[in-house]
Design an enzyme around this catalytic site. Structure first.
Site, short mmCIF file in Angstrom:
data_model
loop_
_atom_site.label_atom_id
_atom_site.label_comp_id
_atom_site.label_asym_id
_atom_site.label_seq_id
_atom_site.Cartn_x
_atom_site.Cartn_y
_atom_site.Cartn_z
N GLU A 128 0.88 -1.17 0.00
CA GLU A 128 0.00 0.00 0.00
C GLU A 128 0.92 1.22 0.00
OE1 GLU A 128 -3.15 -0.11 -0.46
OE2 GLU A 128 -3.45 -2.27 -0.11
N GLU A 174 -7.42 10.25 -1.74
CA GLU A 174 -7.94 9.10 -2.48
C GLU A 174 -7.30 7.80 -2.00
OE1 GLU A 174 -6.57 11.77 -3.80
OE2 GLU A 174 -8.15 12.80 -4.95
N HIS A 218 -6.95 2.57 1.65
CA HIS A 218 -6.27 1.71 2.63
C HIS A 218 -6.57 2.05 4.09
CE1 HIS A 218 -3.40 4.98 3.18
NE2 HIS A 218 -3.01 4.91 1.90
#
Length: 237
Positions: A9, A52, A57
């Site tokens: 991520e 965003e 996440h």
């Protein structure tokens, strides 16, 4: 054969704009069996995530500030992935971020640490042309539950992708699989196969008891058909 299913991520979409890796997760498979030897790291990026990305996440700057920076975990990552085949969904995205992180600390690129890198998205597109091949779509196609996936998390996504990969490549369990990859020729997506040698298979002969039961079964077939069964007809011919 050691394979690592990897996911990351990040704070945004492009490391050239200063975005960083904030989570790395790896799931280990040896000879296509999950070992439970996972690597899961949260990383302090010293910056905020784009709104965003944060929505995807859910890893806040406050949460990540209590975790080590990439330089502190680089050796751990390098050692874990060393010489393995790395499987990543949409590999170019994760590779560019990991290569950038290693470059920041003046280390060889991530790509050089691995034995090979396989893009499971490309593999899925070849297998299912014209269809959706996101991780969610593949989970649905192969009957893998992702109902507990409300946010994108690297560890959960790696675990799901490992199950998807095993389902997509199920045919690789055949006798021709070469786990050592020696003296073989390249196959699809780095899979290698050996020329089949039947003489290497063990011969297990039926016992006397098994032969008696077999004959009794053939007698029953003869009686039901009113003539010798195909097995005995072929044998006599």
């Amino acid at each position: 054969m050691r394979q690592i299913v990897l996911d990351t991520e990040t704070t945004g979409l492009d490391p050239l704009q200063g975005h960083r890796v904030i989570e790395v997760a790896c799931v280990e498979m040896i000879n296509r069996s999950l070992t439970g030897n996972h690597l899961h790291l949260y990383i302090n990026p010293d910056r905020d995530s784009d709104p965003e990305a944060l929505q995807i996440h859910g890893l806040t700057t406050e949460f990540l500030s209590g975790h080590p920076r990439f330089a502190e975990v680089a050796d751990q990552i390098a050692e874990y992935v060393k010489d393995a085949e790395i499987i990543i969904h949409n590999a170019p995205f994760d590779r560019k971020f990991l290569n950038a992180e290693f470059a920041k600390i003046k280390r060889p690129p991530f790509d050089d640490l691995c034995g090979s890198i396989t893009d499971s998205l490309l593999y899925a597109r070849e297998l299912h042309p014209g269809k959706r091949n996101s991780l969610d779509a593949l989970c649905e196609r192969y009957g893998i539950s992702n109902a507990h996936r409300t946010l994108h998390g690297a560890l959960l996504d790696s675990e799901l992708l490992a199950e998807v990969w095993l389902a997509m490549t199920r045919g690789q369990d055949a006798l021709l699989m070469d786990f050592e990859q020696t003296g073989s020729t390249p196959g699809v997506q780095g899979v290698r196969t050996e020329k089949f040698d039947a003489s290497s298979l063990p011969v297990i002969r039926a016992s006397a008891e098994e032969l008696t039961e077999h004959e009794a079964y053939l007698d029953a077939l003869d009686k039901a058909a009113g003539k010798p069964c195909v097995w005995r007809a072929e044998a006599s011919a």
